[in-house]
Design a protein around this motif. Structure first.
Motif, PDB file in Angstrom:
ATOM      1  N   ASN A   1       0.820  -1.208   0.000  1.00  0.00           N
ATOM      2  CA  ASN A   1       0.000   0.000   0.000  1.00  0.00           C
ATOM      3  C   ASN A   1       0.858   1.262   0.000  1.00  0.00           C
ATOM      4  N   ILE A   2       1.922   1.265   0.787  1.00  0.00           N
ATOM      5  CA  ILE A   2       2.784   2.450   0.857  1.00  0.00           C
ATOM      6  C   ILE A   2       3.555   2.627  -0.447  1.00  0.00           C
ATOM      7  N   ILE A   3       4.009   1.529  -1.045  1.00  0.00           N
ATOM      8  CA  ILE A   3       4.714   1.618  -2.324  1.00  0.00           C
ATOM      9  C   ILE A   3       3.791   2.204  -3.397  1.00  0.00           C
ATOM     10  N   SER A   4       2.560   1.728  -3.458  1.00  0.00           N
ATOM     11  CA  SER A   4       1.599   2.231  -4.438  1.00  0.00           C
ATOM     12  C   SER A   4       1.310   3.711  -4.210  1.00  0.00           C
ATOM     13  N   PHE A   5       1.057   4.061  -2.950  1.00  0.00           N
ATOM     14  CA  PHE A   5       0.746   5.457  -2.614  1.00  0.00           C
ATOM     15  C   PHE A   5       1.897   6.382  -2.966  1.00  0.00           C
ATOM     16  N   SER A   6       3.108   5.977  -2.658  1.00  0.00           N
ATOM     17  CA  SER A   6       4.261   6.860  -2.842  1.00  0.00           C
ATOM     18  C   SER A   6       4.464   7.248  -4.305  1.00  0.00           C
ATOM     19  N   MET A   7       4.152   6.330  -5.211  1.00  0.00           N
ATOM     20  CA  MET A   7       4.337   6.618  -6.628  1.00  0.00           C
ATOM     21  C   MET A   7       3.185   7.459  -7.183  1.00  0.00           C
ATOM     22  N   LEU A   8       1.955   7.006  -6.964  1.00  0.00           N
ATOM     23  CA  LEU A   8       0.809   7.634  -7.634  1.00  0.00           C
ATOM     24  C   LEU A   8       0.433   8.986  -7.032  1.00  0.00           C
ATOM     25  N   ALA A   9       0.591   9.155  -5.731  1.00  0.00           N
ATOM     26  CA  ALA A   9       0.257  10.438  -5.111  1.00  0.00           C
ATOM     27  C   ALA A   9       1.247  11.531  -5.495  1.00  0.00           C
ATOM     28  N   THR A  10       2.392  11.115  -6.050  1.00  0.00           N
ATOM     29  CA  THR A  10       3.398  12.079  -6.510  1.00  0.00           C
ATOM     30  C   THR A  10       3.007  12.731  -7.832  1.00  0.00           C
ATOM     31  N   VAL A  11       2.245  12.007  -8.651  1.00  0.00           N
ATOM     32  CA  VAL A  11       2.003  12.403 -10.045  1.00  0.00           C
ATOM     33  C   VAL A  11       1.474  13.824 -10.220  1.00  0.00           C
ATOM     34  N   PRO A  12       0.410  14.254  -9.504  1.00  0.00           N
ATOM     35  CA  PRO A  12      -0.099  15.613  -9.757  1.00  0.00           C
ATOM     36  C   PRO A  12       0.947  16.701  -9.552  1.00  0.00           C
ATOM     37  N   PHE A  13       1.775  16.536  -8.540  1.00  0.00           N
ATOM     38  CA  PHE A  13       2.787  17.554  -8.235  1.00  0.00           C
ATOM     39  C   PHE A  13       3.953  17.504  -9.222  1.00  0.00           C
ATOM     40  N   SER A  14       4.404  16.284  -9.567  1.00  0.00           N
ATOM     41  CA  SER A  14       5.550  16.164 -10.476  1.00  0.00           C
ATOM     42  C   SER A  14       5.229  16.712 -11.865  1.00  0.00           C
TER      43      SER A  14
ATOM     44  N   ILE B   1       8.676  20.028  -2.185  1.00  0.00           N
ATOM     45  CA  ILE B   1       8.648  19.468  -0.834  1.00  0.00           C
ATOM     46  C   ILE B   1       7.673  18.297  -0.767  1.00  0.00           C
ATOM     47  N   LEU B   2       6.460  18.493  -1.328  1.00  0.00           N
ATOM     48  CA  LEU B   2       5.456  17.435  -1.302  1.00  0.00           C
ATOM     49  C   LEU B   2       5.903  16.226  -2.116  1.00  0.00           C
ATOM     50  N   THR B   3       6.493  16.490  -3.279  1.00  0.00           N
ATOM     51  CA  THR B   3       6.963  15.401  -4.142  1.00  0.00           C
ATOM     52  C   THR B   3       8.060  14.596  -3.461  1.00  0.00           C
ATOM     53  N   GLY B   4       9.034  15.286  -2.898  1.00  0.00           N
ATOM     54  CA  GLY B   4      10.132  14.600  -2.224  1.00  0.00           C
ATOM     55  C   GLY B   4       9.650  13.730  -1.082  1.00  0.00           C
ATOM     56  N   PHE B   5       8.737  14.274  -0.264  1.00  0.00           N
ATOM     57  CA  PHE B   5       8.231  13.519   0.891  1.00  0.00           C
ATOM     58  C   PHE B   5       7.465  12.281   0.453  1.00  0.00           C
ATOM     59  N   ILE B   6       6.499  12.472  -0.451  1.00  0.00           N
ATOM     60  CA  ILE B   6       5.626  11.359  -0.847  1.00  0.00           C
ATOM     61  C   ILE B   6       6.412  10.281  -1.589  1.00  0.00           C
ATOM     62  N   LEU B   7       7.242  10.700  -2.551  1.00  0.00           N
ATOM     63  CA  LEU B   7       7.963   9.739  -3.380  1.00  0.00           C
ATOM     64  C   LEU B   7       8.893   8.855  -2.563  1.00  0.00           C
ATOM     65  N   MET B   8       9.561   9.446  -1.578  1.00  0.00           N
ATOM     66  CA  MET B   8      10.588   8.711  -0.849  1.00  0.00           C
ATOM     67  C   MET B   8      10.056   7.920   0.334  1.00  0.00           C
ATOM     68  N   THR B   9       8.738   7.946   0.583  1.00  0.00           N
ATOM     69  CA  THR B   9       8.199   7.066   1.629  1.00  0.00           C
ATOM     70  C   THR B   9       8.405   5.601   1.276  1.00  0.00           C
ATOM     71  N   SER B  10       8.603   5.320  -0.015  1.00  0.00           N
ATOM     72  CA  SER B  10       8.773   3.916  -0.424  1.00  0.00           C
ATOM     73  C   SER B  10      10.227   3.459  -0.435  1.00  0.00           C
ATOM     74  N   PHE B  11      11.183   4.341  -0.136  1.00  0.00           N
ATOM     75  CA  PHE B  11      12.598   3.992  -0.311  1.00  0.00           C
ATOM     76  C   PHE B  11      13.002   2.807   0.558  1.00  0.00           C
ATOM     77  N   SER B  12      12.836   2.929   1.871  1.00  0.00           N
ATOM     78  CA  SER B  12      13.206   1.823   2.754  1.00  0.00           C
ATOM     79  C   SER B  12      12.236   0.661   2.621  1.00  0.00           C
ATOM     80  N   VAL B  13      10.992   0.956   2.243  1.00  0.00           N
ATOM     81  CA  VAL B  13       9.965  -0.079   2.144  1.00  0.00           C
ATOM     82  C   VAL B  13      10.289  -1.070   1.032  1.00  0.00           C
ATOM     83  N   THR B  14      10.773  -0.579  -0.106  1.00  0.00           N
ATOM     84  CA  THR B  14      11.119  -1.491  -1.198  1.00  0.00           C
ATOM     85  C   THR B  14      12.274  -2.410  -0.804  1.00  0.00           C
ATOM     86  N   VAL B  15      13.197  -1.926   0.018  1.00  0.00           N
ATOM     87  CA  VAL B  15      14.306  -2.762   0.490  1.00  0.00           C
ATOM     88  C   VAL B  15      13.779  -3.894   1.359  1.00  0.00           C
ATOM     89  N   VAL B  16      12.945  -3.559   2.348  1.00  0.00           N
ATOM     90  CA  VAL B  16      12.401  -4.570   3.251  1.00  0.00           C
ATOM     91  C   VAL B  16      11.500  -5.543   2.485  1.00  0.00           C
TER      92      VAL B  16
END
Length: 412
Positions: free
Chosen positions: A294-307, A323-338
């Motif tokens: 869920n977090i991986i999906s959110f981090s990518m798609l919620a970024t789109v309007p701002f990017s 600021i919004l793009t950086g925060f939302i996009l990178m919520t998935s960084f550690s999550v994809t590793v785990v």
């Protein structure tokens, strides 16, 4: 039989406390390591001005740094999954120390490339082993532990604009040599970590080994796991190309479109990177609560309007959107590793090297590709098309759920 030895923390019981001291130290070392790496793209405006380098040449420098790290990280991870090497951590940072020293005194383009190769090699050794230390110290809070470790690196990257404004602009290229002090501090801290790491190593009993290797049988990875890994790597590809484009080239866009100085443009980049570091920290705990998929999906798609809107809005709004793009996009960084580590249990170093290393590699290819595109069609057009990349996040919806991954790992 010559089976891989899976390295675990001593008897990690559910009630065992998370070792925050170790996590904070390895997170700090990650910050120092990535701050040194951040010096390279931070020097781009300086190098363009003093050496007259093209966008393509700047992309080649980033490629040299990131490609070495990306190619070597999975290799280091596979080797240390079989045979642990605690003291590889301080040795790797020593390579980085020599690289940053050379960068400060490099007289030409070729020597700059050689210096960043050393920095990339040091990073390749550090990242998979650093991730393993975070895993060993996690106790029962893997998402949080990985976030603490990763946020150190992202914070180090976020320091690039500050480094440019406070050190590189007034001192020029030679200012990079001051970061040998940073590297030396990291080496000292990593000697302490290596001693702890060595003491914590045990060889698990055969039963535990068999269970931990459940995702890697004689036939190798299952088709389902291979498909899931491929999807994760594609998502990392999209995320990293976008981040690479903003990190390496947005300052030039801001200088041209908004008539900003180098120092002023760094504030925009700092906002993007710092918010990304904050997003990285919150990503792990959010995934522990709401699920990794869920977090991986959110981090990518919620970024789109701002990017998509960033290239078209005035500077104040662009700053907020970054600021919004950086925060939302990178919520998935550690999550994809785990997520990858849980897809293939028992291959902690390999999965860390593959996911984080691939991020560096995709950033390397993206730096060259996006630099070439900017030279070909113009910087503004490149930044505009860059905004659609997060749309690839749609594929996250076909990732296996967290429950499905758990079921794969617990088949009898």
């Amino acid at each position: 039989m010559n089976q891989p030895v899976v390295i675990k923390a001593k008897a990690p019981k559910a009630s065992e406390s998370t070792l925050y001291k170790i996590l904070i130290i390895i997170g700090l070392c990650h910050l120092l390591n990535d701050a040194i790496q951040a010096v390279v793209p931070a020097m781009f405006p300086i190098l363009e001005e003093t050496m007259g380098l093209s966008f393509t040449q700047l992309g080649i420098i980033a490629f040299s740094l990131n490609m070495v790290s990306s190619v070597m990280q999975p290799v280091v991870g596979m080797v240390t999954d079989k045979k642990p090497m605690p003291y590889a951590l301080p040795i790797g940072l020593t390579f980085t120390l020599f690289g940053i020293l050379g960068l400060g005194f490099a007289p030409n383009f070729a020597m700059i490339v050689l210096s960043v190769l050393f920095i990339g090699l040091g990073s390749a050794v550090f990242h998979p082993e650093g991730s393993r230390v975070a895993f060993m110290a996690a106790g029962g809070r893997r998402g949080l532990a990985q976030s603490i470790y990763q946020v150190g690196g992202n914070t180090g990257q976020a320091l690039a604009p500050v480094i440019t404004a406070l050190i590189l602009v007034p001192l020029g290229q030679i200012g990079a040599s001051w970061f040998t002090i940073v590297a030396a501090v990291a080496v000292i801290l990593l000697v302490y970590i290596a001693n702890w790491y060595k003491q914590r190593l045990i060889t698990p009993p055969k039963v535990a080994r068999k269970k931990s290797m459940s995702g890697v049988g004689k036939e190798g990875l299952s088709k389902e796991v291979k498909k899931a890994l491929s999807l994760i790597l594609l998502l990392i590809f999209a995320r990293t190309w976008y981040s690479s484009g903003i990190t390496n080239f947005y300052t030039f866009f801001a200088i041209k479109e908004y008539a900003l100085s180098i120092k002023e443009s760094q504030v925009f980049l700092f906002a993007f990177l710092l918010s990304g570091a904050v997003g990285t920290f919150f990503g792990g705990p959010l995934a522990d609560r709401f699920g990794k998929k869920n977090i991986i999906s959110f981090s990518m798609l919620a970024t789109v309007p701002f990017s998509i809107l960033i290239p078209y809005v005035p500077p104040t709004l662009a700053f907020i959107f970054l600021i919004l793009t950086g925060f939302i996009l990178m919520t998935s960084f550690s999550v994809t590793v785990v997520y990858a580590q849980e897809l293939v249990p028992g291959k902690i170093g390999t999965m860390s090297g593959l996911t984080v290393g691939l991020a560096f590699g995709m950033g390397a290819i993206g730096s060259v590709g996006l630099g070439y595109i900017a030279d070909l069609i113009g910087l503004q057009s490149m930044i505009t098309w860059l905004g659609v990349l997060p749309l690839l996040g749609l594929i996250a919806f076909v990732l296996p759920t967290d429950q499905k991954v758990w079921e794969w790992n617990n088949k009898k």
